[in-house]
Write a protein that holds these residues in place. Structure first.
Motif, PDB file in Angstrom:
ATOM      1  N   PRO A 245       0.978  -1.300   0.002  1.00 25.38           N
ATOM      2  CA  PRO A 245      -0.051   0.090   0.087  1.00 25.38           C
ATOM      3  C   PRO A 245       0.731   1.107   0.111  1.00 25.38           C
ATOM      4  O   PRO A 245       1.772   1.549   0.597  1.00 25.38           O
ATOM      5  CB  PRO A 245      -0.775  -0.083   1.303  1.00 25.38           C
ATOM      6  CG  PRO A 245      -0.099  -1.007   2.349  1.00 25.38           C
ATOM      7  CD  PRO A 245       0.564  -1.900   1.222  1.00 25.38           C
ATOM      8  N   CYS A 246       0.263   2.236  -0.801  1.00 26.20           N
ATOM      9  CA  CYS A 246       1.029   3.545  -0.762  1.00 26.20           C
ATOM     10  C   CYS A 246       0.874   4.271   0.580  1.00 26.20           C
ATOM     11  O   CYS A 246      -0.097   4.527   1.046  1.00 26.20           O
ATOM     12  CB  CYS A 246       0.391   4.325  -1.789  1.00 26.20           C
ATOM     13  SG  CYS A 246       1.148   6.120  -1.738  1.00 26.20           S
ATOM     14  N   GLN A 247       2.027   4.654   1.455  1.00 25.28           N
ATOM     15  CA  GLN A 247       1.900   5.109   2.527  1.00 25.28           C
ATOM     16  C   GLN A 247       1.025   6.621   2.412  1.00 25.28           C
ATOM     17  O   GLN A 247       0.640   6.985   3.649  1.00 25.28           O
ATOM     18  CB  GLN A 247       3.176   5.194   3.110  1.00 25.28           C
ATOM     19  CG  GLN A 247       3.930   4.022   3.487  1.00 25.28           C
ATOM     20  CD  GLN A 247       3.108   3.135   4.353  1.00 25.28           C
ATOM     21  OE1 GLN A 247       2.494   3.599   5.455  1.00 25.28           O
ATOM     22  NE2 GLN A 247       2.928   1.773   3.984  1.00 25.28           N
ATOM     23  N   ASN A 248       1.273   7.417   1.428  1.00 22.53           N
ATOM     24  CA  ASN A 248       0.851   8.665   1.351  1.00 22.53           C
ATOM     25  C   ASN A 248      -0.752   8.491   1.206  1.00 22.53           C
ATOM     26  O   ASN A 248      -1.575   9.305   1.516  1.00 22.53           O
ATOM     27  CB  ASN A 248       1.658   9.409   0.289  1.00 22.53           C
ATOM     28  CG  ASN A 248       0.908  10.848  -0.102  1.00 22.53           C
ATOM     29  OD1 ASN A 248       0.973  11.658   0.917  1.00 22.53           O
ATOM     30  ND2 ASN A 248       0.463  11.163  -1.203  1.00 22.53           N
ATOM     31  N   CYS A 249      -1.151   7.583   0.315  1.00 23.21           N
ATOM     32  CA  CYS A 249      -2.703   7.347  -0.073  1.00 23.21           C
ATOM     33  C   CYS A 249      -3.337   6.911   1.124  1.00 23.21           C
ATOM     34  O   CYS A 249      -4.710   6.858   1.347  1.00 23.21           O
ATOM     35  CB  CYS A 249      -2.780   6.708  -1.075  1.00 23.21           C
ATOM     36  SG  CYS A 249      -2.397   7.603  -2.664  1.00 23.21           S
ATOM     37  N   LYS A 250      -2.629   5.868   1.958  1.00 23.51           N
ATOM     38  CA  LYS A 250      -3.300   5.046   3.127  1.00 23.51           C
ATOM     39  C   LYS A 250      -4.273   5.770   3.749  1.00 23.51           C
ATOM     40  O   LYS A 250      -4.049   7.056   4.262  1.00 23.51           O
ATOM     41  CB  LYS A 250      -2.160   4.490   3.888  1.00 23.51           C
ATOM     42  CG  LYS A 250      -2.381   3.081   4.372  1.00 23.51           C
ATOM     43  CD  LYS A 250      -1.187   2.491   4.708  1.00 23.51           C
ATOM     44  CE  LYS A 250      -1.226   2.249   6.187  1.00 23.51           C
ATOM     45  NZ  LYS A 250       0.014   1.586   6.920  1.00 23.51           N
ATOM     46  N   TYR A 269       6.040   3.249  -8.495  1.00 18.95           N
ATOM     47  CA  TYR A 269       5.333   4.587  -8.202  1.00 18.95           C
ATOM     48  C   TYR A 269       4.143   4.202  -7.718  1.00 18.95           C
ATOM     49  O   TYR A 269       3.522   3.056  -7.777  1.00 18.95           O
ATOM     50  CB  TYR A 269       5.489   5.372  -9.412  1.00 18.95           C
ATOM     51  CG  TYR A 269       4.472   5.052 -10.772  1.00 18.95           C
ATOM     52  CD1 TYR A 269       4.847   3.660 -11.243  1.00 18.95           C
ATOM     53  CD2 TYR A 269       3.329   5.774 -10.798  1.00 18.95           C
ATOM     54  CE1 TYR A 269       3.883   3.252 -12.275  1.00 18.95           C
ATOM     55  CE2 TYR A 269       2.443   5.215 -11.790  1.00 18.95           C
ATOM     56  CZ  TYR A 269       2.568   4.208 -12.672  1.00 18.95           C
ATOM     57  OH  TYR A 269       1.874   3.792 -13.475  1.00 18.95           O
ATOM     58  N   CYS A 270       3.285   5.236  -7.161  1.00 19.94           N
ATOM     59  CA  CYS A 270       1.983   5.217  -6.966  1.00 19.94           C
ATOM     60  C   CYS A 270       1.233   5.790  -7.995  1.00 19.94           C
ATOM     61  O   CYS A 270       1.225   7.002  -8.230  1.00 19.94           O
ATOM     62  CB  CYS A 270       1.718   6.006  -5.707  1.00 19.94           C
ATOM     63  SG  CYS A 270       0.103   6.091  -5.162  1.00 19.94           S
ATOM     64  N   PRO A 271       0.237   5.128  -8.445  1.00 17.04           N
ATOM     65  CA  PRO A 271      -0.605   5.676  -9.874  1.00 17.04           C
ATOM     66  C   PRO A 271      -1.666   6.703  -9.309  1.00 17.04           C
ATOM     67  O   PRO A 271      -2.214   7.379 -10.197  1.00 17.04           O
ATOM     68  CB  PRO A 271      -1.040   4.446 -10.387  1.00 17.04           C
ATOM     69  CG  PRO A 271      -1.168   3.220  -9.383  1.00 17.04           C
ATOM     70  CD  PRO A 271       0.028   3.587  -8.249  1.00 17.04           C
ATOM     71  N   SER A 272      -1.846   6.577  -8.165  1.00 19.01           N
ATOM     72  CA  SER A 272      -2.768   7.629  -7.451  1.00 19.01           C
ATOM     73  C   SER A 272      -2.534   8.917  -7.000  1.00 19.01           C
ATOM     74  O   SER A 272      -2.715   9.918  -7.527  1.00 19.01           O
ATOM     75  CB  SER A 272      -3.553   6.858  -6.283  1.00 19.01           C
ATOM     76  OG  SER A 272      -4.466   7.829  -5.949  1.00 19.01           O
ATOM     77  N   CYS A 273      -1.174   9.033  -6.243  1.00 24.46           N
ATOM     78  CA  CYS A 273      -0.700  10.390  -5.771  1.00 24.46           C
ATOM     79  C   CYS A 273       0.335  10.980  -6.533  1.00 24.46           C
ATOM     80  O   CYS A 273       0.629  12.073  -6.363  1.00 24.46           O
ATOM     81  CB  CYS A 273      -0.699  10.341  -4.372  1.00 24.46           C
ATOM     82  SG  CYS A 273       0.871   9.216  -3.865  1.00 24.46           S
ATOM     83  N   GLN A 274       0.919  10.284  -7.637  1.00 26.66           N
ATOM     84  CA  GLN A 274       1.923  10.869  -8.350  1.00 26.66           C
ATOM     85  C   GLN A 274       1.278  11.121  -9.836  1.00 26.66           C
ATOM     86  O   GLN A 274       1.034  10.251 -10.488  1.00 26.66           O
ATOM     87  CB  GLN A 274       2.915   9.820  -8.732  1.00 26.66           C
ATOM     88  CG  GLN A 274       3.974   9.572  -7.544  1.00 26.66           C
ATOM     89  CD  GLN A 274       5.190   8.698  -7.824  1.00 26.66           C
ATOM     90  OE1 GLN A 274       4.928   7.353  -7.356  1.00 26.66           O
ATOM     91  NE2 GLN A 274       6.199   9.074  -8.368  1.00 26.66           N
TER      92      GLN A 274
HETATM   93 ZN   LIG Z   1      -0.131   7.135  -3.105  1.00 27.41          ZN
END
Ligand SMILES: [Zn+2]
Length: 275
Positions: A245-250, A269-274
């Motif tokens: 899991p992306c730590q930023n989106c969690k 990479y994180c496809p959601s927050c990048q």
């Molecule tokens: Zn993310």
């Protein structure tokens, strides 16, 4: 080495990435090492003769430092096999500096200091990422009009010197910029930096400073100068974390780190927050 004279130079195997020059020992012997430095991944020793000894570790090279034939503090477990000791510098102060390189992709050559700027190995290199010359304006100028991804641009040593795959992935994540974004989108039409360029420069410097403070990343055989392993691999936020899991989106989204291949190298990479 600094301030000491090269009392004796032994070359046991000339077959490094490029053959070591026949007159290498002659040109080094008797010279004082006036200073040591680094440019990108090249190590530089300034000699009293006006020449510079340019050294590269290649894939598997390392130096070990001994004093009066006993192992010193800079002693690497991996270079214990003396069969791969190719070059030995015996210094006037009793210190021996031994270059060990099992795969022999390392290199050593002598260049006149006055010709250093014209040396093909160094000439095209971009600025040092932690130096003052590397800022948002410079990065935007280098990326403006580039028809490549931001990831590829940052790995290009002509844009910035010495950034590898791990730190590019981590910096893009910290800057919340997609590795697939066109490099030119961090600059405006006049090649002036926008907010993305500023965020990216800040992220690159921060990730490198954090990695240095942690002693680097030991994925295979990187060691600190005292032989201990680096710790930064435990702090990777995206690199080698595919499916985690992306730590930023969690907490907001359940996005997982994705791995893609760009220019033959893995990108994480994180496809959601990048974006
Ligand atoms: Zn993310």
């Amino acid at each position: 080495m600094e301030g000491a004279r090269l009392a004796k130079v032994e070359v046991r195997d000339r077959r490094l990435r490029w053959p070591i020059a026949r007159d290498f020992e002659k040109r080094l012997t008797g010279q004082t090492v006036e200073g040591l430095g680094r440019r990108a991944k090249y190590l530089l020793a300034d000699l009293s003769s006006g020449e510079v000894l340019l050294m590269h570790l290649g894939m598997s090279g390392s130096f070990r430092v001994g004093k009066d034939a006993a192992p010193g503090v800079y002693y690497h477990e991996k270079s214990k096999s003396t069969a791969h000791d190719h070059v030995v510098f015996h210094m006037s102060n009793g210190v021996t500096v031994t270059f060990n390189d099992p795969r022999r992709f390392g290199s050593m050559r002598l260049i006149k200091r006055t010709k250093l700027d014209a040396e093909p190995l160094l000439r095209g290199l971009g600025p040092e990422p932690l130096g003052n010359a590397f800022d948002a304006a410079m990065l935007a100028r280098a990326c403006a009009g580039k028809k490549t991804s931001l990831k590829a641009a940052l790995l290009d040593q002509r844009v910035v010197a010495g950034l590898g795959n791990i730190y590019v992935c981590e910096a893009l994540y910290r800057a919340r910029l997609s590795p697939k974004r066109m490099a030119s989108t961090i600059a405006d039409r006049q090649a002036k930096p926008n907010a993305r360029a500023a965020a990216l420069v800040e992220a690159i410097k921060a990730v490198l400073q954090d990695a240095i403070a942690a002693g680097g990343s030991s994925l295979r055989d990187h060691r600190r100068t005292d032989g201990a392993l680096g710790d930064f691999q435990h702090n990777f936020q995206v690199y080698d974390r595919e499916g985690e899991p992306c730590q930023n989106c969690k907490g907001r989204k359940n996005t997982k780190i994705r791995r893609i291949v760009q220019n033959g190298r893995s990108t994480f990479y994180c496809p959601s927050c990048q974006k």
